[in-house]
Write a protein that holds these residues in place. Structure first.
Motif, PDB file in Angstrom:
ATOM      1  N   GLY A  98      67.286 -85.356  -4.687  1.00 22.60           N
ATOM      2  CA  GLY A  98      68.239 -86.145  -5.464  1.00 22.60           C
ATOM      3  C   GLY A  98      69.665 -85.868  -5.045  1.00 22.60           C
ATOM      4  O   GLY A  98      70.445 -86.791  -4.786  1.00 22.60           O
ATOM      5  N   THR A  99      69.989 -84.606  -4.925  1.00 22.60           N
ATOM      6  CA  THR A  99      71.343 -84.222  -4.530  1.00 22.60           C
ATOM      7  C   THR A  99      71.679 -84.827  -3.166  1.00 22.60           C
ATOM      8  O   THR A  99      72.816 -85.174  -2.901  1.00 22.60           O
ATOM      9  N   SER A 100      70.657 -84.947  -2.310  1.00 24.82           N
ATOM     10  CA  SER A 100      70.886 -85.532  -0.980  1.00 24.82           C
ATOM     11  C   SER A 100      70.747 -87.052  -0.997  1.00 24.82           C
ATOM     12  O   SER A 100      70.823 -87.680   0.052  1.00 24.82           O
ATOM     13  N   ARG A 101      70.513 -87.625  -2.182  1.00 22.60           N
ATOM     14  CA  ARG A 101      70.386 -89.083  -2.367  1.00 22.60           C
ATOM     15  C   ARG A 101      69.342 -89.688  -1.414  1.00 22.60           C
ATOM     16  O   ARG A 101      69.560 -90.712  -0.790  1.00 22.60           O
ATOM     17  N   LEU A 102      68.189 -89.009  -1.338  1.00 22.97           N
ATOM     18  CA  LEU A 102      67.120 -89.534  -0.485  1.00 22.97           C
ATOM     19  C   LEU A 102      66.232 -90.443  -1.319  1.00 22.97           C
ATOM     20  O   LEU A 102      65.661 -90.000  -2.317  1.00 22.97           O
ATOM     21  N   LYS A 103      66.110 -91.678  -0.930  1.00 25.92           N
ATOM     22  CA  LYS A 103      65.315 -92.623  -1.723  1.00 25.92           C
ATOM     23  C   LYS A 103      63.815 -92.410  -1.488  1.00 25.92           C
ATOM     24  O   LYS A 103      63.384 -92.161  -0.362  1.00 25.92           O
ATOM     25  N   TYR A 104      63.074 -92.488  -2.563  1.00 25.07           N
ATOM     26  CA  TYR A 104      61.613 -92.499  -2.451  1.00 25.07           C
ATOM     27  C   TYR A 104      61.055 -93.292  -3.613  1.00 25.07           C
ATOM     28  O   TYR A 104      61.757 -93.497  -4.611  1.00 25.07           O
ATOM     29  N   PRO A 105      59.805 -93.748  -3.507  1.00 27.51           N
ATOM     30  CA  PRO A 105      59.280 -94.628  -4.551  1.00 27.51           C
ATOM     31  C   PRO A 105      59.191 -93.927  -5.907  1.00 27.51           C
ATOM     32  O   PRO A 105      58.986 -92.720  -5.978  1.00 27.51           O
ATOM     33  N   GLU A 135      68.826 -86.206 -10.897  1.00 26.42           N
ATOM     34  CA  GLU A 135      68.312 -85.748  -9.599  1.00 26.42           C
ATOM     35  C   GLU A 135      66.977 -86.384  -9.225  1.00 26.42           C
ATOM     36  O   GLU A 135      66.742 -86.701  -8.065  1.00 26.42           O
ATOM     37  N   GLN A 136      66.102 -86.505 -10.238  1.00 27.25           N
ATOM     38  CA  GLN A 136      64.758 -87.009  -9.895  1.00 27.25           C
ATOM     39  C   GLN A 136      64.576 -88.441 -10.381  1.00 27.25           C
ATOM     40  O   GLN A 136      63.460 -88.905 -10.552  1.00 27.25           O
ATOM     41  N   CYS A 137      65.710 -89.141 -10.603  1.00 28.90           N
ATOM     42  CA  CYS A 137      65.577 -90.517 -11.096  1.00 28.90           C
ATOM     43  C   CYS A 137      66.699 -91.409 -10.547  1.00 28.90           C
ATOM     44  O   CYS A 137      66.517 -92.081  -9.549  1.00 28.90           O
ATOM     45  N   SER A 138      67.890 -91.354 -11.171  1.00 25.03           N
ATOM     46  CA  SER A 138      68.924 -92.316 -10.766  1.00 25.03           C
ATOM     47  C   SER A 138      69.389 -92.097  -9.328  1.00 25.03           C
ATOM     48  O   SER A 138      69.813 -93.030  -8.662  1.00 25.03           O
ATOM     49  N   TRP A 139      69.323 -90.877  -8.851  1.00 23.84           N
ATOM     50  CA  TRP A 139      69.813 -90.609  -7.492  1.00 23.84           C
ATOM     51  C   TRP A 139      68.798 -90.980  -6.409  1.00 23.84           C
ATOM     52  O   TRP A 139      69.116 -90.970  -5.231  1.00 23.84           O
ATOM     53  N   VAL A 140      67.565 -91.230  -6.818  1.00 21.20           N
ATOM     54  CA  VAL A 140      66.554 -91.455  -5.776  1.00 21.20           C
ATOM     55  C   VAL A 140      65.831 -92.799  -5.892  1.00 21.20           C
ATOM     56  O   VAL A 140      65.022 -93.138  -5.024  1.00 21.20           O
ATOM     57  N   HIS A 141      66.081 -93.531  -6.988  1.00 21.64           N
ATOM     58  CA  HIS A 141      65.375 -94.794  -7.155  1.00 21.64           C
ATOM     59  C   HIS A 141      66.353 -95.941  -7.382  1.00 21.64           C
ATOM     60  O   HIS A 141      67.505 -95.729  -7.737  1.00 21.64           O
ATOM     61  N   ASP A 142      65.813 -97.163  -7.209  1.00 23.97           N
ATOM     62  CA  ASP A 142      66.623 -98.336  -7.498  1.00 23.97           C
ATOM     63  C   ASP A 142      66.591 -98.610  -8.996  1.00 23.97           C
ATOM     64  O   ASP A 142      65.757 -98.078  -9.722  1.00 23.97           O
ATOM     65  N   SER A 143      67.484 -99.487  -9.399  1.00 23.46           N
ATOM     66  CA  SER A 143      67.776 -99.671 -10.813  1.00 23.46           C
ATOM     67  C   SER A 143      66.548 -99.857 -11.716  1.00 23.46           C
ATOM     68  O   SER A 143      66.329 -99.098 -12.661  1.00 23.46           O
ATOM     69  N   GLU A 144      65.742-100.882 -11.401  1.00 24.62           N
ATOM     70  CA  GLU A 144      64.648-101.201 -12.312  1.00 24.62           C
ATOM     71  C   GLU A 144      63.632-100.056 -12.392  1.00 24.62           C
ATOM     72  O   GLU A 144      63.217 -99.623 -13.457  1.00 24.62           O
ATOM     73  N   GLU A 145      63.285 -99.585 -11.193  1.00 26.13           N
ATOM     74  CA  GLU A 145      62.340 -98.477 -11.079  1.00 26.13           C
ATOM     75  C   GLU A 145      62.862 -97.244 -11.822  1.00 26.13           C
ATOM     76  O   GLU A 145      62.122 -96.571 -12.551  1.00 26.13           O
ATOM     77  N   ALA A 146      64.156 -96.993 -11.656  1.00 27.17           N
ATOM     78  CA  ALA A 146      64.757 -95.809 -12.268  1.00 27.17           C
ATOM     79  C   ALA A 146      64.724 -95.925 -13.784  1.00 27.17           C
ATOM     80  O   ALA A 146      64.440 -94.938 -14.484  1.00 27.17           O
ATOM     81  N   THR A 147      64.994 -97.090 -14.311  1.00 24.06           N
ATOM     82  CA  THR A 147      64.985 -97.255 -15.767  1.00 24.06           C
ATOM     83  C   THR A 147      63.573 -97.042 -16.312  1.00 24.06           C
ATOM     84  O   THR A 147      63.385 -96.344 -17.306  1.00 24.06           O
TER      85      THR A 147
END
Lengths: 139, 645, 313
Positions: free
Chosen positions: A24-31, B99-111
């Motif tokens: 997250g801190t590195s803003r790495l996207k994953y599903p 860290e495990q949500c808004s920073w790594v997913h797109d809007s809809e998925e994150a919500t």
């Protein structure tokens, strides 16, 4: 609608959960298919939780722990490794693809690895399709 | 009673709110079972954010709170402190939607994920109970096992700080291996000269209860509260009366080898291992004495003017209560008879490093003179072999760490004594990593004209009055054959066999080479896995004197940190055994890395809270589901699993 | 007033019926308090007699054996209807027992193995006895998977064991006749195992031995490296097997707190394997040839109520 896998993850507090934070801190996207439950140690993960997760409808279960030798609690991850290995063999005998259960060692600095393995795992489960295990309602 | 849960969703500026629809999350979660109130705020961790939490706890009469914000590793403590002003801090949990949500997913998925994470957190919180820190009383006395330099240093440090120390040594005198050494690398200080003042300091220290010629035979209890049984072996000589005049020794007719001199010198049945021994007293060797049973000889008793000799002395068991234990049981050399390729046991002129060390000592069997044991002549050609039993898969795979240095010292001291002598050293690598060590090696190599040969010796055999050493110089690739007068083997260092017995009593792990296993190889090198037990010196792994002393002081400082408080405080997230339903199968006892799970007299398991670190591996292993982790129970985790799917 | 009781034998070996006789003269005490109104194995009652009864007329019905055929299912439902309290009697009814291991195979595989590929069964016409009818008598259909009683009808109480050991049975009968449906011990077998005191401080398994591979030294089987289900199995039998030199295989089912006996024991076993490198560890685990058969010998039907999954893609 295309199949979206539901994945439960158990991440140990000291390594894998911190590794997920690092991603997250590195803003790495994953599903977003995988949702993490934080446990103090991967050794806390009772195989019963894994089976129940499948029975309740999970298509895949992921366990993240510290690398061998790095367990915050010395040997918890070794016990996890053995339990997961035995679980995989049980799943196989039950006719369930053991690839639905995945154990990965992720250190607190391995955000990259965490994002990568989640991507891989989600894709793998997508290929495998929905899990057949979900328990029917009791009579 | 059902909890009134409040949810506080943090925007974290745009970090969360820019991706997750925080307003929708807060609004919809307000109607989730058990949730009494739900809101959002720009920055929850800010002072106004914290005040909002305080205000709403009061206004809405909340008794449990979920903060949906960053990772708990960031601010769990912050928010628990705020909530702790109103209710038990364990009634505050964080849902990680950054860290495990808004920073790594797109809007809809994150919500969507934020909903699930929040629900799971609410479910966990619902199962939480109030927890209070666990306090363990501390007996501020320390047991030190082993009276070598490690034990001596640790005992002195703790005693100097004002706490009582019981120092147990199984030999008649403290001093250990260091007392046997001649000169110490790299400065060539006389070992006894720097050690004996410390030994005397131990004897004189008002806070140290020295129990030499004693052994620890039983240990029970746990951190802060150990009960120790110590067997005091009878010396048959009253320590207080003995003046060490030596009259008894003169008349004693029984002669046996002196262990202190690696059995290369004789002693009497009544003996003092070395002149500077502490406690300064004679001891009768029960096995060797003619007079003890049946009473056939009483010459020493007759000779003793101080009337110190008492044949009727009995073994005594002393019980002590201590709060901490330092294990400093030291090392031994690998069994020389197992090195068949180096022919030990068959040839007097192939000796071990410690035997050579005694030979170099002015008080040793030869009075410091270097001789060829078989003839007593001065050896003109000596071969030193490093890694004898170390770094060898057939024997001990590890590096014994001190041999490169002392072998260089041995060769140097040999050259100083025998000017026209030739010294050869076979080595695999030279490991000289301590301060001033490399310089010492360089000096030995350059100034002393020692022949360093990189390679392993394949075979040693006798040919007439010479010992033939066969090896290969791996730098030139040539076979080497040296006809030597004497061979010195730098034997592998191993932990003492007795360490295993002590470890068993303490329920701590022992690894390869009888070395004690530390809690963490990097971050907790002096701690045992079980709290309150510490290691010092070679009992934990091969090391030289500076490292031993440093580790001893480190162990002492750990003990002192513990003794600086009257009670130990520890995290209350521990395991609890349902004793009524425990079958005593012993699985949890077998898996607990901390020895926290202990079998009670009724056969059932019990968790010693003071030792439990809360990992939960026992709970996962218990085949009767009889172990619950506080605030991480099976039912909590199962509920979390259910809502995230 | 005397209670009316019934006993029925479904898919099972018949050992359960024998076990009821195994309580010897105590059966007379039972008969003082109860009349047997239906027990095809021992008395001459017909299904019609059962059908004619009022709903709920039977006070306590004991069903032993699993549900493998249409007939088993039909009688289970009928007994349910006619009884106030329906009791799953023995491991088959409760958990599916060893015959539940058949759920690892589908119906065709079972028929092929039994009727066609079995060399000792001459079957030139390759007959599979299903859906047959003669003179108005039909062969009941073999169901796609084996079920426990609870998977078919609501069950009020269960008596574990294969068959239920006499002390367990006596306690259960007394309780049921007094109107209680909860009985039995709540701890695992180790509690009453005669080998309990031989347990070492720590049990660490270096390798697994099958029972015939090692001479029993009389100590805790687990400590000897033999898989014993005792820690995950409900007490009550007094350690019948372990005292006779045989490790427990778990017929009494799990303790009440545990839902899934097999996985509970699997976790325990995995947890006590000695520290070793990954490769060796794998070999040690692979020496357990049959996970389901080892850990679910008596409860495969609970693990796989619809048979083996087909998720091999």
């Amino acid at each position: 609608m295309s199949f979206e896998p539901k994945i439960v993850a158990f991440l140990c507090n000291w390594c894998a959960y911190a590794g997920a934070d690092m991603a997250g801190t590195s803003r790495l996207k994953y599903p977003g298919n995988m949702i993490a439950i934080r446990v103090m140690c991967s050794g806390r993960v009772d195989p019963e939780f894994i089976l129940e997760a499948f029975e309740k409808g999970a298509d895949g279960v992921f366990i993240g722990g510290c690398h061998p030798g790095d367990c915050h609690y010395v040997s918890g991850n070794y016990r996890t490794r053995r339990r997961v290995e035995m679980m995989k063999r049980l799943l196989e005998e039950m006719g369930i693809n053991p690839r639905r259960l995945r154990l990965e060692w992720v250190s607190a600095t391995e955000g990259q690895k965490f994002a990568r393995v989640v991507k891989e795992f989600v894709e793998e489960i997508r290929q495998l399709g929905p899990s057949p295990i979900k328990k029917e309602e009791a009579i | 009673m059902a909890k009134r849960i409040g949810i506080f969703v943090c925007h974290c500026g745009i970090n969360i709110a820019g991706v997750v629809d925080v307003e929708r999350v807060a609004k919809e979660m307000a109607s989730y079972p058990g949730v009494a109130f739900s809101t959002t705020y720009q920055y929850m961790c800010s002072e106004p954010g914290q005040n909002l939490i305080r205000q709403k706890i009061e206004e809405e009469n909340l008794d449990a709170v979920v903060i949906a914000a960053c990772s708990p590793s960031m601010h769990e403590e912050t928010f628990r402190n705020v909530c702790g002003e109103y209710f038990n801090p364990h009634m505050c949990e964080m849902a990680n939607i950054r860290e495990q949500c808004s920073w790594v997913h797109d809007s809809e998925e994150a919500t969507e994920k934020a909903f699930k994470v929040l629900k799971a957190t609410v479910e966990k919180l619902r199962g939480n109970e109030d927890l209070e820190p666990i306090f363990v009383p501390v007996e501020k006395r320390c047991l030190v096992i082993g009276g070598g330099i490690a034990g001596i240093q640790a005992a002195l440090d703790i005693a100097d700080a004002g706490h009582e120390v019981i120092l147990v040594e199984k030999e008649p005198s403290i001093g250990g291996r260091m007392a046997q050494l001649s000169e110490t690398f790299p400065t060539l200080d006389c070992s006894q000269c720097i050690l004996t003042p410390k030994m005397v300091a131990v004897a004189r220290h008002p806070n140290i209860k020295l129990m030499a010629y004693s052994e620890v035979i039983d240990i029970s209890g746990y951190v802060g509260n150990f009960n120790v049984k110590i067997l005091k072996k009878p010396r048959y000589v009253d320590e207080d009366k003995c003046t060490v005049c030596g009259d008894c020794e003169d008349v004693c007719p029984a002669i046996v080898p002196n262990e202190f001199d690696m059995s290369k010198k004789a002693r009497k049945a009544i003996y003092i291992p070395f002149p500077q021994a502490v406690p300064s007293t004679y001891t009768i060797d029960r096995e060797a004495c003619l007079g003890l049973a049946p009473l056939a000889c009483a010459q020493c008793k007759e000779a003793c003017e101080a009337d110190a000799i008492n044949y009727d002395m009995q073994p005594e068991i002393v019980e002590e209560k201590v709060g901490a234990i330092i294990v400093a049981t030291g090392y031994d050399l690998y069994d020389k008879e197992r090195l068949v390729e180096y022919g030990y046991g068959e040839d007097d002129d192939i000796i071990t490093s410690l035997e050579f060390e005694r030979m170099l000592s002015a008080s040793g069997p030869t009075g410091g003179k270097i001789i060829k044991p078989s003839t007593g002549e001065e050896p003109k050609k000596v071969v030193f072999i490093q890694c004898a039993g170390s770094r060898d898969r057939k024997h001990m795979p590890y590096c014994s760490s001190i041999c490169c240095m002392y072998t260089a010292k041995h060769a140097m001291l040999y050259k100083h004594a025998v000017h026209d002598g030739e010294a050869y050293i076979f080595y695999i690598d030279i490991r000289a990593t301590g301060k001033d060590y490399e310089e010492f090696i360089a000096r030995v190599m350059e100034e002393e004209r020692i022949n360093y040969i990189r390679g392993k010796v394949a075979k040693i055999y006798r040919e007439g009055d010479k010992i033939v050493v066969w090896g290969v110089d791996t730098l030139t690739g040539k076979k080497v054959e040296i006809k030597a007068d004497m061979v010195v083997l730098a034997m592998a260092v191993i932990g003492r066999e007795e360490t295993r017995d002590i470890a068993k009593l303490l329920k701590v792990a022992v690894g390869e080479g009888n070395f004690l296993k530390e809690s963490h190889p990097k971050l907790k090198p002096v701690e045992a896995l079980s709290r309150g037990i510490y290691f010092a010196g070679c009992a934990q792994g091969p090391k030289d004197i500076p490292a031993t002393v440093a580790q001893a002081s480190a162990a002492a400082s750990k003990v002192l940190a513990m003794f600086s408080r009257d009670k130990l405080e520890k995290d209350p997230m521990v395991a609890v055994v349902d004793e009524e339903h425990c079958s005593g199968c012993g699985i949890c006892i077998s898996v607990c890395p901390y020895g926290a799970m202990q079998r009670q007299p009724n056969g059932k398991a019990k968790c010693i809270e003071a030792l439990c670190e809360g990992c939960g591996t026992c709970a996962a292993a218990c085949p009767s589901n009889n172990i619950e982790m506080k605030n991480y129970s099976d039912s909590q985790i199962k509920r979390m699993v259910e809502v995230v799917i | 007033m005397k209670k009316k009781i019934a006993m029925y034998w479904g898919a099972g070996c018949g050992g359960c019926d024998v076990s009821l006789l195994g309580i010897h003269e105590k059966l007379l005490d039972v008969l003082e308090k109860a009349d047997i109104v239906f027990w095809p194995c021992a008395t001459d009652f017909k299904y019609e007699d059962l059908e004619k009864m009022e709903d709920g007329e039977i006070d306590i019905a004991f069903y032993n054996g699993a549900i493998r055929t249409e007939e088993n299912e039909k009688i289970a439902k009928l007994l349910r209807k006619k009884s106030k309290i329906l009791v799953a009697y023995g491991s088959c009814a409760t958990e599916g027992c060893v015959i539940g291991l058949a759920n690892l195979y589908d119906r065709d595989e079972i028929f092929n193995a039994v009727y066609l590929d079995n060399e000792t069964t001459p079957n030139e016409k390759k007959i599979i006895p299903q859906g047959m009818e003669k003179e108005g008598i039909e062969l009941p259909e073999f169901l796609p998977s084996l079920k426990t009683l609870e998977q078919v009808v609501k069950v009020d109480a269960a008596i574990p064991g294969c068959p239920p050991p006499s002390p367990v049975l006596e306690e259960a009968l007394n309780a049921l006749l007094e109107g209680r449906t909860e009985f039995g011990k709540e701890v695992a077998l180790c509690d009453e195992c005669p080998r309990k005191d031989t347990k070492p401080d720590k049990i660490e398994i270096e390798r697994f031995y099958r029972w015939h591979e090692k001479e029993d030294d009389g100590s805790c089987f687990l400590a000897q490296g033999m898989i014993c289900m005792g820690p995950a199995t409900r007490a009550g039998c007094g350690g019948e097997c372990t005292s006779a030199g045989i490790p427990c295989t778990g017929c009494m089912g799990p303790v009440p707190k545990v839902e899934n006996q097999g996985i509970a024991m699997l976790s325990a076993i995995a947890s006590i394997i000695e520290d070793m490198d990954e490769e060796k560890e794998r070999a040690v685990m692979e020496s357990i040839k049959d996970m389901v058969g080892t850990f679910y010998k008596f409860s495969t039907a609970k693990l796989l109520p619809y048979g083996r999954f087909k998720d091999e893609s």
